[in-house]
Design a protein around this motif. Structure first.
Motif, short mmCIF file in Angstrom:
data_model
loop_
_atom_site.label_atom_id
_atom_site.label_comp_id
_atom_site.label_asym_id
_atom_site.label_seq_id
_atom_site.Cartn_x
_atom_site.Cartn_y
_atom_site.Cartn_z
N PRO A 149 46.30 38.16 -62.26
CA PRO A 149 47.14 37.01 -62.60
C PRO A 149 48.54 37.11 -61.98
CG PRO A 149 45.93 37.72 -64.53
CD PRO A 149 45.67 38.75 -63.46
N ALA A 150 49.08 38.32 -61.94
CA ALA A 150 50.43 38.48 -61.37
C ALA A 150 50.43 38.20 -59.87
CB ALA A 150 50.94 39.89 -61.65
N LEU A 151 49.38 38.68 -59.17
CA LEU A 151 49.30 38.45 -57.73
C LEU A 151 49.12 36.97 -57.43
CD1 LEU A 151 49.22 40.05 -55.01
CD2 LEU A 151 46.72 39.90 -55.15
N ILE A 152 48.27 36.30 -58.20
CA ILE A 152 48.04 34.87 -58.01
C ILE A 152 49.32 34.08 -58.29
CG2 ILE A 152 46.81 32.87 -58.94
CD1 ILE A 152 44.38 34.70 -59.32
N GLU A 153 50.05 34.46 -59.31
CA GLU A 153 51.29 33.75 -59.64
C GLU A 153 52.33 33.94 -58.54
OE1 GLU A 153 54.35 31.59 -61.26
OE2 GLU A 153 52.18 31.54 -61.62
N HIS A 154 52.40 35.14 -58.00
CA HIS A 154 53.32 35.37 -56.89
C HIS A 154 52.91 34.54 -55.68
CE1 HIS A 154 56.25 37.24 -54.35
NE2 HIS A 154 55.34 37.88 -53.60
N GLY A 155 51.61 34.45 -55.41
CA GLY A 155 51.14 33.62 -54.32
C GLY A 155 51.44 32.15 -54.56
N ARG A 156 51.31 31.70 -55.80
CA ARG A 156 51.64 30.29 -56.12
C ARG A 156 53.10 30.00 -55.83
NH1 ARG A 156 54.44 27.50 -59.22
NH2 ARG A 156 55.24 29.38 -60.22
N TYR A 157 53.99 30.93 -56.16
CA TYR A 157 55.42 30.74 -55.90
C TYR A 157 55.68 30.64 -54.40
CZ TYR A 157 60.42 31.87 -55.60
OH TYR A 157 61.76 31.85 -55.29
N LEU A 158 55.07 31.54 -53.63
CA LEU A 158 55.27 31.51 -52.19
C LEU A 158 54.71 30.24 -51.58
CD1 LEU A 158 54.30 35.20 -51.37
CD2 LEU A 158 56.61 34.24 -51.28
N ALA A 159 53.53 29.80 -52.03
CA ALA A 159 52.92 28.58 -51.52
C ALA A 159 53.76 27.36 -51.86
CB ALA A 159 51.51 28.43 -52.07
N THR A 160 54.41 27.39 -53.01
CA THR A 160 55.27 26.27 -53.40
C THR A 160 56.51 26.23 -52.52
OG1 THR A 160 54.51 26.38 -55.69
CG2 THR A 160 56.59 25.25 -55.29
N VAL A 161 57.17 27.36 -52.35
CA VAL A 161 58.36 27.42 -51.51
C VAL A 161 58.01 27.06 -50.07
CG1 VAL A 161 60.15 28.94 -50.58
CG2 VAL A 161 59.52 29.08 -53.01
N GLY A 162 56.84 27.51 -49.61
CA GLY A 162 56.43 27.26 -48.23
C GLY A 162 55.77 25.92 -48.00
N ASN A 163 55.58 25.13 -49.05
CA ASN A 163 55.03 23.77 -48.93
C ASN A 163 53.64 23.76 -48.30
OD1 ASN A 163 55.04 20.97 -49.24
ND2 ASN A 163 56.02 20.61 -47.26
N CYS A 164 52.80 24.70 -48.69
CA CYS A 164 51.44 24.75 -48.14
C CYS A 164 50.67 23.46 -48.42
CB CYS A 164 50.68 25.93 -48.71
SG CYS A 164 51.40 27.55 -48.29
N ALA A 165 50.74 22.99 -49.66
CA ALA A 165 49.99 21.78 -50.02
C ALA A 165 50.53 20.55 -49.30
CB ALA A 165 50.04 21.57 -51.54
N GLY A 166 51.82 20.52 -49.04
CA GLY A 166 52.41 19.36 -48.38
C GLY A 166 51.84 19.13 -47.00
N CYS A 167 51.57 20.22 -46.28
CA CYS A 167 51.03 20.09 -44.92
C CYS A 167 49.51 20.08 -44.91
CB CYS A 167 51.54 21.23 -44.03
SG CYS A 167 53.28 21.09 -43.58
N HIS A 168 48.89 20.77 -45.83
CA HIS A 168 47.43 20.92 -45.79
C HIS A 168 46.71 19.97 -46.74
CE1 HIS A 168 47.01 24.42 -43.11
NE2 HIS A 168 48.22 24.73 -43.55
N THR A 169 47.38 18.91 -47.16
CA THR A 169 46.76 17.88 -47.98
C THR A 169 46.99 16.52 -47.33
OG1 THR A 169 47.17 19.18 -49.99
CG2 THR A 169 46.62 16.85 -50.27
N ALA A 170 45.92 15.81 -47.01
CA ALA A 170 46.04 14.49 -46.41
C ALA A 170 46.40 13.46 -47.48
CB ALA A 170 44.73 14.10 -45.73
N PRO A 171 47.02 12.35 -47.12
CA PRO A 171 47.28 11.29 -48.10
C PRO A 171 45.99 10.88 -48.81
CG PRO A 171 48.44 10.83 -46.06
CD PRO A 171 47.55 12.01 -45.78
N ASP A 172 46.00 10.91 -50.13
CA ASP A 172 44.83 10.57 -50.96
C ASP A 172 43.67 11.54 -50.75
OD1 ASP A 172 46.16 8.27 -51.95
OD2 ASP A 172 45.56 7.15 -50.16
N GLY A 173 43.95 12.71 -50.16
CA GLY A 173 42.90 13.68 -49.93
C GLY A 173 42.89 14.77 -50.99
#
Length: 424
Positions: free
Chosen positions: A50-74
């Motif tokens: 859980p700690a490793l996943i939470e750290h990864g979630r923080y990094l993915a949020t700061v790095g905007n992974c979902a913003g680039c890897h999610t298509a509109p309405d995808g």
């Protein structure tokens, strides 16, 4: 006859082949040799927690992974978002844990390799993917990112191939780009741990240079921290260095990054999206570290004086003064002093002082809405004026405001307003 033709062709081609081999011999080591092309297809997957996943979630949020890897309405992280570049259209990839279409069967070694070298089992990646920034991430952070991605719902969305334009559509074009433009990341040494953390975030997971750094030939990037501002997706990402950020008092830049509005200065345009979806979730320490690092960056060298100056004419400045008095002064003040806690002062505004007037044109035409965040839950908005001002009026007020900062600012025409004032 055939033999003679063969000899002539060989005589012509041999020097070209030798020159090509020599060029490859020189350029290949500069981008890391053959190692980047050896994609590790086997390896291990780190034990998750859980700690490793939470750290990864923080990094993915700061790095905007979902913003680039999610298509509109995808589907989230399923890729397919289109990026229009100088060399064609590139689509982000599926990074969900689906084993066939995503990265579900990637090992830690393969994931680290793709993030650092831009080469995966799917081939050489476009420079639109900021691996030149992500290569600075350490193994622990990359493993945390992978752990978080593997915890997300899988998607069977197929990868969309890029649609490159000439010359990027030629065989081996991405390899040629690497050889010509990619260089090893220079080492960063900061004795202050707080500043070093800021550098790691800005130059690494934050990949700030993708927007705030200029691009050269065929999207090549500087190998050093030159965040001197650049046009990106129809907006101008302003310079990020000590001189450019001097208008922020100590600590205010960190507040701004976390969604605050120090001295009523709030984000707008593309940066509002970044703060709303990503940077507002920075820890206080990380936001402060970013501020500390950016304040130490040098300004670009002074540009030579142009041989001829083109200034806004008196008619345009007079019209702009009139428009400002009638439409702007009630909020921003007669002298642009603003209203504390409500409306930002205009002196020193990056939108006005920037070498590129596109942000100011867009702000006047389209207005601005700052993100609502816990530190700034009820932001003031700027109304649009495209429906009530003509292109001539907008050009006039833009020229008037820019002339207050720099009398030699390049003027904006009605045609410029038509080009710059839209949504891209």
């Amino acid at each position: 006859m055939i033999r003679r033709l063969f000899v002539v062709m060989a005589a012509l081609l041999l020097p070209l082949i030798l020159a090509l081999v020599a060029a490859i011999a020189v350029l290949l080591p500069r981008q890391g040799g053959l190692a980047p092309f050896r994609v590790p297809m086997t390896g291990s997957i780190p034990a998750s927690s859980p700690a490793l996943i939470e750290h990864g979630r923080y990094l993915a949020t700061v790095g905007n992974c979902a913003g680039c890897h999610t298509a509109p309405d995808g589907e989230s992280l399923a890729g397919g978002r289109a990026f229009n570049t100088r060399y064609g259209v590139v689509y982000s990839s599926n990074i969900t844990p689906d084993p066939e279409h995503g990265i579900g069967d990637w090992s830690s070694e393969e994931f680290r390799h793709a993030m650092r070298h831009g080469i995966s089992r799917n081939g050489v990646l476009s420079p639109a993917f900021p691996y030149t920034s992500f290569r600075r991430l350490d193994d622990g952070d990359l493993d945390a990112l992978l752990a978080w991605l593997r915890s997300r719902p899988p998607s069977t969305a197929a990868r969309r191939p890029p649609v490159y334009a000439f010359p990027a559509n030629l065989p081996g074009a991405m390899i040629a780009w690497r050889l010509i433009y990619l260089r090893r990341a220079p080492e960063m040494h900061w004795s202050d741990a707080h500043v070093a953390r800021g550098a790691y975030l800005v130059e690494g997971i934050g990949h700030c240079a993708v927007c705030h750094g200029s691009r050269g030939t065929f999207a090549s990037q500087s190998t050093g921290p030159q965040l001197w501002g650049a046009r990106n997706a129809g907006w101008f990402a302003p310079a990020l260095h000590g001189t450019a950020l001097a208008r922020f008092a100590d600590g205010d830049l960190a507040r701004y990054l976390k969604g605050g509005a120090p001295d009523a200065i709030a984000s707008y345009g593309l940066m509002a999206n970044v703060i709303a979806g990503n940077l507002q979730y920075l820890t206080d320490d990380d936001a402060g570290a970013i501020e500390a690092y950016l304040r130490l960056l040098p300004a670009p060298p002074a540009e030579p004086e142009p041989p001829m100056r083109v200034r806004a004419n008196d008619e345009s400045l007079a019209l702009g003064r009139k428009v400002y008095a009638e439409r702007c002064a009630d909020c921003h003040g007669e002298r642009g002093e603003g209203v504390a806690g409500k409306y930002p002062p205009l002196q020193g505004s990056s939108a006005i002082a920037a070498p590129d007037p596109v942000n100011l044109v867009k702000l006047v035409a389209l207005g601005a809405i700052a993100p609502s965040t816990p530190t700034h839950p009820m932001p003031y908005t700027m109304p649009p004026f495209a429906h009530s001002l003509s292109a001539r009026d907008i050009a006039g007020v833009v020229n008037f405001l820019r002339a207050q900062e720099n009398r030699d600012a390049v003027p904006v025409s009605e045609e410029d307003v038509g080009v710059m004032g839209g949504v891209e």
